[in-house]
Design a protein around this motif. Structure first.
Motif, PDB file in Angstrom:
ATOM      1  N   LEU A   3       0.836  -1.208   0.000  1.00  9.06           N
ATOM      2  CA  LEU A   3       0.000   0.000   0.000  1.00  9.06           C
ATOM      3  C   LEU A   3       0.867   1.253   0.000  1.00  9.06           C
ATOM      4  O   LEU A   3       0.630   2.168  -0.791  1.00  9.06           O
ATOM      5  CB  LEU A   3      -0.941  -0.005   1.206  1.00  9.06           C
ATOM      6  N   ILE A  26      -4.989   5.563   5.228  1.00  9.64           N
ATOM      7  CA  ILE A  26      -5.802   4.538   4.569  1.00  9.64           C
ATOM      8  C   ILE A  26      -5.699   3.220   5.326  1.00  9.64           C
ATOM      9  O   ILE A  26      -6.701   2.564   5.589  1.00  9.64           O
ATOM     10  CB  ILE A  26      -5.382   4.366   3.098  1.00  9.64           C
ATOM     11  N   ILE A  38      -1.046  -4.719  -2.089  1.00 10.55           N
ATOM     12  CA  ILE A  38      -2.202  -4.075  -2.716  1.00 10.55           C
ATOM     13  C   ILE A  38      -3.226  -5.104  -3.205  1.00 10.55           C
ATOM     14  O   ILE A  38      -4.426  -4.865  -3.127  1.00 10.55           O
ATOM     15  CB  ILE A  38      -1.733  -3.110  -3.833  1.00 10.55           C
ATOM     16  N   ILE A  41      -5.989  -6.118  -0.664  1.00 11.96           N
ATOM     17  CA  ILE A  41      -6.931  -5.093  -0.198  1.00 11.96           C
ATOM     18  C   ILE A  41      -8.130  -5.095  -1.141  1.00 11.96           C
ATOM     19  O   ILE A  41      -7.951  -4.992  -2.359  1.00 11.96           O
ATOM     20  CB  ILE A  41      -6.267  -3.693  -0.193  1.00 11.96           C
ATOM     21  N   LEU A  46     -10.467   0.155  -0.998  1.00 15.50           N
ATOM     22  CA  LEU A  46      -9.362   1.053  -1.312  1.00 15.50           C
ATOM     23  C   LEU A  46      -9.868   2.277  -2.073  1.00 15.50           C
ATOM     24  O   LEU A  46      -9.483   3.408  -1.765  1.00 15.50           O
ATOM     25  CB  LEU A  46      -8.292   0.317  -2.121  1.00 15.50           C
ATOM     26  N   GLU A  49     -11.552   4.694   0.281  1.00 16.90           N
ATOM     27  CA  GLU A  49     -10.589   5.435   1.094  1.00 16.90           C
ATOM     28  C   GLU A  49      -9.896   6.513   0.274  1.00 16.90           C
ATOM     29  O   GLU A  49      -9.635   7.604   0.773  1.00 16.90           O
ATOM     30  CB  GLU A  49      -9.579   4.483   1.730  1.00 16.90           C
ATOM     31  N   HIS A  50      -9.612   6.223  -0.993  1.00 22.92           N
ATOM     32  CA  HIS A  50      -9.061   7.258  -1.876  1.00 22.92           C
ATOM     33  C   HIS A  50     -10.049   8.410  -2.001  1.00 22.92           C
ATOM     34  O   HIS A  50      -9.672   9.572  -1.902  1.00 22.92           O
ATOM     35  CB  HIS A  50      -8.790   6.694  -3.277  1.00 22.92           C
TER      36      HIS A  50
END
Length: 68
Positions: A3, A26, A38, A41, A46, A49-50
């Motif tokens: 991440l 995150i 990554i 997740i 993800l 969260e972005h």
């Protein structure tokens, strides 16, 4: 790719970002380590969260619409 490596690549310090803080935020929200791969997740988690980090208003719209 972890991440923190992912965030460092796509939100680099050279663009006035703090990729370590971004990845830590995150990771904390997802209950994972910034060193989590990554691929381990969930993509939707993800992406949310972005959205939360980049544009809180868009995140609220997604939440309010029931999309997430």
């Amino acid at each position: 790719m972890s991440l923190v490596q992912y965030i460092s690549k796509y939100s680099p310090a050279s663009d006035n970002n703090n990729p370590v803080a971004y990845a830590n935020g995150i990771a904390k929200n997802l209950g994972i380590s910034p060193d989590t791969k990554i691929g381990n997740i969930p993509p939707q988690a993800l992406a949310l969260e972005h959205a939360k980090h980049e544009d809180g208003n868009m995140y609220r719209l997604l939440k309010d619409s029931g999309i997430v």
